[in-house]
Every structure is written in C-alpha cells, then in structure tokens.
Design an enzyme around this catalytic site. Structure first.
Site, PDB file in Angstrom:
ATOM      1  N   SER A 137     -10.655 -12.473   2.373  1.00  0.00           N
ATOM      2  CA  SER A 137     -11.683 -12.871   3.354  1.00  0.00           C
ATOM      3  C   SER A 137     -12.255 -14.232   2.987  1.00  0.00           C
ATOM      4  O   SER A 137     -12.364 -14.570   1.804  1.00  0.00           O
ATOM      5  CB  SER A 137     -12.824 -11.855   3.361  1.00  0.00           C
ATOM      6  OG  SER A 137     -13.875 -12.330   4.190  1.00  0.00           O
ATOM      7  N   TYR A 150     -18.846  -6.810  -1.731  1.00  0.00           N
ATOM      8  CA  TYR A 150     -17.672  -7.107  -0.902  1.00  0.00           C
ATOM      9  C   TYR A 150     -17.122  -8.492  -1.237  1.00  0.00           C
ATOM     10  O   TYR A 150     -15.906  -8.683  -1.355  1.00  0.00           O
ATOM     11  CB  TYR A 150     -18.084  -7.003   0.566  1.00  0.00           C
ATOM     12  CG  TYR A 150     -17.008  -7.304   1.589  1.00  0.00           C
ATOM     13  CD1 TYR A 150     -15.961  -6.415   1.823  1.00  0.00           C
ATOM     14  CD2 TYR A 150     -17.055  -8.471   2.357  1.00  0.00           C
ATOM     15  CE1 TYR A 150     -14.984  -6.693   2.788  1.00  0.00           C
ATOM     16  CE2 TYR A 150     -16.090  -8.744   3.317  1.00  0.00           C
ATOM     17  CZ  TYR A 150     -15.048  -7.855   3.527  1.00  0.00           C
ATOM     18  OH  TYR A 150     -14.088  -8.134   4.476  1.00  0.00           O
TER      19      TYR A 150
HETATM   20  P1  NAP Z   1     -11.971  -2.062   9.969  1.00  0.00           P
HETATM   21  O1  NAP Z   1     -11.742  -2.056  11.455  1.00  0.00           O
HETATM   22  O2  NAP Z   1     -13.299  -1.692   9.432  1.00  0.00           O
HETATM   23  O3  NAP Z   1     -10.831  -1.204   9.260  1.00  0.00           O
HETATM   24  C1  NAP Z   1     -10.875  -0.957   7.878  1.00  0.00           C
HETATM   25  C2  NAP Z   1      -9.618  -0.196   7.510  1.00  0.00           C
HETATM   26  O4  NAP Z   1      -9.680   0.131   6.112  1.00  0.00           O
HETATM   27  C3  NAP Z   1      -9.487   1.090   8.296  1.00  0.00           C
HETATM   28  O5  NAP Z   1      -8.175   1.164   8.808  1.00  0.00           O
HETATM   29  C4  NAP Z   1      -9.730   2.183   7.250  1.00  0.00           C
HETATM   30  O6  NAP Z   1      -8.896   3.324   7.456  1.00  0.00           O
HETATM   31  C5  NAP Z   1      -9.333   1.494   5.946  1.00  0.00           C
HETATM   32  N1  NAP Z   1     -10.049   2.074   4.805  1.00  0.00           N
HETATM   33  C6  NAP Z   1     -11.362   1.967   4.516  1.00  0.00           C
HETATM   34  N2  NAP Z   1     -11.636   2.692   3.411  1.00  0.00           N
HETATM   35  C7  NAP Z   1     -10.483   3.264   2.989  1.00  0.00           C
HETATM   36  C8  NAP Z   1     -10.129   4.115   1.921  1.00  0.00           C
HETATM   37  N3  NAP Z   1     -11.013   4.561   1.024  1.00  0.00           N
HETATM   38  N4  NAP Z   1      -8.828   4.496   1.801  1.00  0.00           N
HETATM   39  C9  NAP Z   1      -7.911   4.076   2.697  1.00  0.00           C
HETATM   40  N5  NAP Z   1      -8.179   3.270   3.733  1.00  0.00           N
HETATM   41  C10 NAP Z   1      -9.452   2.873   3.888  1.00  0.00           C
HETATM   42  O7  NAP Z   1     -11.672  -3.470   9.358  1.00  0.00           O
HETATM   43  P2  NAP Z   1     -10.929  -4.768   9.900  1.00  0.00           P
HETATM   44  O8  NAP Z   1     -11.973  -5.655  10.417  1.00  0.00           O
HETATM   45  O9  NAP Z   1      -9.740  -4.428  10.704  1.00  0.00           O
HETATM   46  O10 NAP Z   1     -10.516  -5.365   8.472  1.00  0.00           O
HETATM   47  C11 NAP Z   1      -9.236  -5.204   7.906  1.00  0.00           C
HETATM   48  C12 NAP Z   1      -9.208  -6.016   6.620  1.00  0.00           C
HETATM   49  O11 NAP Z   1      -9.538  -7.374   6.918  1.00  0.00           O
HETATM   50  C13 NAP Z   1     -10.231  -5.551   5.594  1.00  0.00           C
HETATM   51  O12 NAP Z   1      -9.714  -5.683   4.300  1.00  0.00           O
HETATM   52  C14 NAP Z   1     -11.382  -6.519   5.798  1.00  0.00           C
HETATM   53  O13 NAP Z   1     -12.151  -6.642   4.637  1.00  0.00           O
HETATM   54  C15 NAP Z   1     -10.634  -7.789   6.119  1.00  0.00           C
HETATM   55  N6  NAP Z   1     -11.405  -8.784   6.825  1.00  0.00           N
HETATM   56  C16 NAP Z   1     -11.969  -8.500   8.045  1.00  0.00           C
HETATM   57  C17 NAP Z   1     -12.707  -9.491   8.686  1.00  0.00           C
HETATM   58  C18 NAP Z   1     -13.362  -9.273  10.016  1.00  0.00           C
HETATM   59  O14 NAP Z   1     -14.113 -10.156  10.460  1.00  0.00           O
HETATM   60  N7  NAP Z   1     -13.121  -8.178  10.717  1.00  0.00           N
HETATM   61  C19 NAP Z   1     -12.866 -10.743   8.088  1.00  0.00           C
HETATM   62  C20 NAP Z   1     -12.276 -10.991   6.869  1.00  0.00           C
HETATM   63  C21 NAP Z   1     -11.550  -9.999   6.245  1.00  0.00           C
HETATM   64  P3  NAP Z   1      -9.382   4.634   8.313  1.00  0.00           P
HETATM   65  O15 NAP Z   1     -10.026   4.122   9.568  1.00  0.00           O
HETATM   66  O16 NAP Z   1      -8.124   5.382   8.537  1.00  0.00           O
HETATM   67  O17 NAP Z   1     -10.336   5.371   7.402  1.00  0.00           O
END
Ligand code: NAP
Length: 242
Positions: A137, A150
């Site tokens: 990120s 985080y």
């Molecule tokens: P999200 O919609 O909140 O999804 C998070 C994912 O992580 C879900 O599929 C969830 O699975 C999984 N997860 C969480 N805890 C877990 C655990 N204990 N074991 C296994 N799986 C787990 O997030 P997103 O926005 O798509 O983000 C995806 C990645 O991109 C993350 O690493 C996030 O930090 C990174 N990121 C996001 C952004 C943003 O702006 N959205 C920016 C920078 C980086 P389940 O739903 O099946 O539990």
C-alpha cells in the site's frame, strides 16, 4: 491435472483480490480463490472462471495455512503465481489503539509470511520457477493517520519483497510488490466522507482507483515483466511516486 498454470490469490472473494482473480483467469490461469469469511462470493466467483476453485483458510492461524497448502497440492499439484492480497486494517489514533487491534493486523502479516514460506518450500523451489506478487500500500511509504499498525505491516511487506528478491533471484522466482493508493472497495467505503474528501484533494488524478486498475498491473507482473525483481510498482493516481 489441468494444462493451465495455477495462480493462488488470497482474499480473492471481493475487492482487489476478485479483480486479480478475474484478470489472471483472462490470462489463462486456473485460479485458486482463497477466502476466509466470504464463502458465498468465493464460490460464485469460482463458478464464473474456467477451472477455478475456492479454498478457505484464516491466514492468521498457522494450522489453517498448512491445510491450505495440502488442499492446493491435492487440487492443483503446483502453484506458479502467488498473489498475497489478503489484508486487514484497524483504524484508531495510536494513543487509543487497542493491543488486540495491533495483534489482528500483525497476525495476518505473519500469515502472509508463513504462506509464502510454505509456497516456496512445497512448490516454487522444486519447480525452479514462480512469481510472487505482494499487494502492499502507498500508506506503507507515506504513512496514514489512524493506521499505524497497518502502515507498519505494509512497509514490512515491501521489505519482505526486497529480501525475497535477493534470496530467490538465483532460483528463477520473481518477487515484486504492487502498492495501491486509494481504491474503491469495501475497505475504503467505510471511511467517513470527510476523510474521503481529504484524500481526494491529495490525488493528482482527482479520483480513487478501481480494483481493475490494480489487477492489470498484477496480471502484467504475473505474465510479463521478466526483468522486474524486488520492485514496488505504485498504482495511486500520482499521490506518491516512490
Ligand atoms: P477488502 O475488500 O477489505 O478485502 C480484504 C480481503 O482480505 C478479503 O478478501 C478478506 O477475505 C481477506 N482477509 C482479511 N482477513 C483475513 C484473514 N485473517 N485470513 C484470510 N483472509 C483474510 O480489501 P481490498 O480493498 O480489496 O484490499 C485488498 C488488498 O489491497 C489488501 O491487502 C489491502 O490492504 C490492499 N490495499 C487496499 C487499498 C484500498 O484502497 N482499498 C489500498 C492499498 C492497499 P474474506 O472476505 O473472505 O474474509
């Protein structure tokens, strides 16, 4: 066994992970769709992609990571690409952040490291090939108010990329990070409007990114980019250039 190369995407039931699964399927991969809580969405996505299958594990629990590797060995027999996408944030100003919140974020970071270690031992070292793509990120580089555990975890993920790139370069295994900026998913949907407005003011392109805009870079690193090793590719609309 399938002729398609195999990609495991963690946290693939929704958000950026689901977009990565779709993009990799579009590149010809058989995708293992990992999930934890989102069973229904994971099974639905698996049914839409050719030869895809869904696997559950709480990555914070080492025994469940062990079982995930067993299931992969049984279902696919190899893994060519690992996308470490699963992520978790707990938001609060540091003085009032609970130790339990820190531990939840740290346990998932440990699980990402443990899954990667097992993936190397079980599949990629023997195959003498593989690609690992970490979804880190921008906040691991520029910091963010209220997200201190985080931001630590995400900075650590990019450091892991650097270390693995050095360890594995001689093994024909490429390791890189994709560092998204602010992307429209459930993770950012929960931000208060005021916080969203403050973020948008700082993004030169004037909007949040889409999961697909992150996934296309992941697909590139999974299939091309053969001279990219240990890099962090920023996908953030100009917010930060690395
Ligand atoms: P999200 O919609 O909140 O999804 C998070 C994912 O992580 C879900 O599929 C969830 O699975 C999984 N997860 C969480 N805890 C877990 C655990 N204990 N074991 C296994 N799986 C787990 O997030 P997103 O926005 O798509 O983000 C995806 C990645 O991109 C993350 O690493 C996030 O930090 C990174 N990121 C996001 C952004 C943003 O702006 N959205 C920016 C920078 C980086 P389940 O739903 O099946 O539990």
């Amino acid at each position: 066994m399938s002729e398609r190369p195999i990609a495991l995407v963690t946290g693939a039931a929704r958000g950026i992970g689901a977009a990565c699964a779709r993009a990799l399927a579009g590149e010809g991969f058989r995708v293992a769709i990992h999930y934890n809580a989102s069973a229904e969405a994971a099974e639905k996505l698996a049914s839409e992609l050719p030869e895809a299958f869904a696997l559950r594990a709480d990555l914070a629990v080492p025994a469940q990571v062990d079982a995930l590797l067993e299931a992969l060995a049984e279902r696919a027999g190899r893994v060519d690409v690992l996308v470490n996408n699963a992520g978790l944030t707990r938001n609060a100003p540091t003085p009032v952040m609970k130790l339990d919140d820190y531990d939840a974020v740290a346990a998932l970071a440990r699980g990402t490291w443990y899954l990667t270690k097992l993936m190397l031992r079980r599949f990629m070292m023997k195959q003498k090939s593989g690609r690992i793509i970490q979804i880190s990120s921008v906040v691991g580089h520029i910091g963010n108010r209220g997200q201190s555990p985080y931001t630590m975890a995400k900075a650590g993920l990019d450091a892991l990329t650097r270390s693995l790139a050095l360890e594995l370069a001689g093994r024909n295994i490429l390791v890189n990070s994709v560092a998204p900026g602010f992307i429209e998913t459930e993770m950012t949907a929960s931000l208060p409007d005021q916080a969203k407005d403050r973020i948008l003011e700082r993004i030169p392109l004037g909007r949040m990114g889409t999961p697909e805009e992150v996934a296309e870079v992941v697909a590139f690193l999974a299939t091309r980019g053969s001279y990219i090793q240990g890099s962090v590719i920023h996908v953030n609309g100009g917010l930060y250039g690395g």
